[in-house]
Design an enzyme around this catalytic site. Structure first.
Site, short mmCIF file in Angstrom:
data_model
loop_
_atom_site.label_atom_id
_atom_site.label_comp_id
_atom_site.label_asym_id
_atom_site.label_seq_id
_atom_site.Cartn_x
_atom_site.Cartn_y
_atom_site.Cartn_z
N SER A 77 0.79 -1.23 0.00
CA SER A 77 0.00 0.00 0.00
C SER A 77 0.83 1.28 0.00
O SER A 77 0.31 2.34 -0.35
CB SER A 77 -0.94 0.00 1.19
N HIS A 125 -5.67 -4.47 -1.98
CA HIS A 125 -5.43 -3.30 -2.83
C HIS A 125 -5.34 -3.67 -4.30
O HIS A 125 -5.17 -2.80 -5.15
CB HIS A 125 -4.13 -2.59 -2.44
N LYS A 157 -12.75 -1.77 -0.21
CA LYS A 157 -11.93 -0.87 -1.05
C LYS A 157 -12.56 -0.77 -2.44
O LYS A 157 -13.63 -0.16 -2.56
CB LYS A 157 -10.48 -1.37 -1.07
C1 LIG Z 1 -7.23 -2.65 3.88
C2 LIG Z 1 -6.51 -3.93 4.03
C3 LIG Z 1 -6.97 -4.92 4.91
C4 LIG Z 1 -8.13 -4.69 5.84
O1 LIG Z 1 -9.33 -4.72 5.14
P1 LIG Z 1 -10.69 -4.41 5.94
O2 LIG Z 1 -11.72 -5.15 5.16
O3 LIG Z 1 -10.85 -2.93 5.92
O4 LIG Z 1 -10.52 -4.94 7.30
C5 LIG Z 1 -6.30 -6.13 4.94
N1 LIG Z 1 -5.22 -6.35 4.16
C6 LIG Z 1 -4.73 -5.41 3.32
C7 LIG Z 1 -3.55 -5.72 2.48
C8 LIG Z 1 -5.36 -4.17 3.24
O5 LIG Z 1 -4.88 -3.24 2.42
#
Ligand SMILES: *Cc1c(COP(=O)(O)O)cnc(C)c1O
Length: 396
Positions: free
Chosen positions: A183, A211, A242
């Site tokens: 990220s 992501h 996301k």
């Molecule tokens: C955002 C993210 C998460 C967490 O996701 P949520 O559904 O918001 O708990 C887990 N792993 C990665 C790589 C992320 O970027």
């Protein structure tokens, strides 16, 4: 008792403030989308959401959610295995495995829970988990809950991964774990090379596509599409929070027996509430939309290429990316904060990241492109970067 504890917390909080690490929340007073209104009244263009496909305020998803509110109610008041499973939950799980080309899928309240509940039921002392050093916090926490031996390799460093695989040969099972897209840099895990090494050293692979799902690969099927490895990775985790609508919800998808075991033993699944029917219904609608057209992915990819081209020709230094995350490198922590606040004055909402979130002297502004951005939004963003970049002597 609380008097002492209060003093302790107040001191800690003051330390956080002094270090410049105290997080404040900006309040948005309209739906999440390209142009947002913040509580100060200012209207800004949003370049820091994970809203990669622009679906957070999509009318089809809202319609599907409203319909489910009318036909299936508001909440489930139950975990899945007692009375928390509707037809919608099963249908969404099927859509997820069809999308990724996997055998089965299991829903969680969030990907944080999917990652928290994936290792402990599957692996034990005799096994090895080999994890990329930049993996998401939820993977790190999930690994901590599991008794398997832990190995760590520097981000995307295949020599170190190979070394971990060699020294873990005495263990019963080996699982390599990686984020699909990291990220902070936007780089994609070298899944082709990871796969080769996994074959050579008899290991399984888990990819967290949070992501990358919806983003990476011609049709957004993630890193397994990008590297032609659909169906070849044992475990994929991801989020509905996301690109996939941005509401809430996570999942694990992959081999049938793995998913079956998670339904039996995964603690965040067994002991936490089922996702609301409206969220499941909107998820189903989202996958239906994606199976009909590739417009959103095409938009996202062309928007990203457009942004990168303009920024590079303006002279900005951007980390190599294959995702919708573009790290505009400024190196200096203070500069990154000053840059971001001047961008806000120009009506562009971006965030500057610095140590300890990224390595020392690697401060940057992270820009996240969305299919929901119009070309003129991107023009305004780039023009603001150029103006502020010249003011602060970042570009000439
Ligand atoms: C955002 C993210 C998460 C967490 O996701 P949520 O559904 O918001 O708990 C887990 N792993 C990665 C790589 C992320 O970027």
């Amino acid at each position: 008792m609380y008097t002492n504890f209060k003093e302790f917390l107040s001191n800690e909080l003051a330390n956080i403030q002094e270090a410049g690490l105290y997080k404040r929340e900006r309040v948005i007073v309209n739906p999440q989308q390209a142009n947002i209104k913040i509580s100060s009244g200012q209207e800004v263009l949003n370049f820091c959401a994970n809203n990669y496909l622009g679906l957070s305020n999509n009318s089809n998803l809202i319609e599907a959610a409203k319909k489910a509110l009318d036909t299936r109610g508001f909440g489930m008041s139950s975990v899945r295995f007692i009375c928390g499973t509707q037809d919608l939950h099963l249908e969404l799980e099927k859509k997820i495995s069809d999308f990724f080309g996997t055998e089965d899928a299991i829903l969680y309240a969030a990907c944080f829970d999917a990652n928290g509940g994936v290792f402990e039921p599957l692996l034990s002392e005799e096994d090895a988990i080999i994890s990329d050093s930049l993996n998401h916090a939820s993977i790190i926490d999930g690994v901590r809950l599991c008794k398997a031996q832990r190995y760590r390799y520097a981000n995307a460093n295949m020599e170190e991964l190979e070394n971990c695989l060699m020294v873990s040969q005495a263990q019963r099972f080996r699982l390599i774990v990686t984020d699909g897209v990291f990220s902070m840099d936007g780089n994609v895990a070298p899944l082709d090379k990871i796969y080769e090494l996994a074959q050579k050293y008899n290991a399984m692979i888990m990819v967290d596509e949070s992501h990358s799902a919806g983003v990476v690969g011609e049709t957004g099927r993630g890193t397994t599409e990008l590297y032609n490895l659909r169906g070849k990775v044992e475990i994929i985790t991801g989020t509905l929070g996301k690109a996939f609508g941005g509401a809430i919800g996570g999942f694990t998808t992959g081999k049938k027996e793995v998913i079956d075991m998670l339904r039996q033993r995964s603690r965040p699944y067994l002991f936490s509430n089922s996702i609301p029917p409206m969220v499941a219904a909107a998820g189903i609608e989202m996958f239906n939309m994606m199976s009909k057209t590739n417009d959103l992915q095409d938009n996202l990819h062309s928007n990203t290429a457009y942004f990168l081209g303009k920024m590079k020709s303006a002279g900005f230094d951007i980390k190599p990316t294959r995702s919708a995350i573009c790290a505009v490198m400024l190196y200096d922590a203070k500069l990154s904060q000053e840059f971001a606040s001047k961008m806000l004055e120009e009506g562009i909402y971006v965030i500057g990241f610095y140590f300890p979130v990224v390595p020392k002297d690697q401060a940057r502004i992270r820009v996240q492109i969305s299919a929901g951005h119009e070309p003129e939004h991107i023009d305004r963003c780039v023009n603001a970067f150029i103006k502020v970049g010249k003011e602060l002597g970042v570009i000439s």
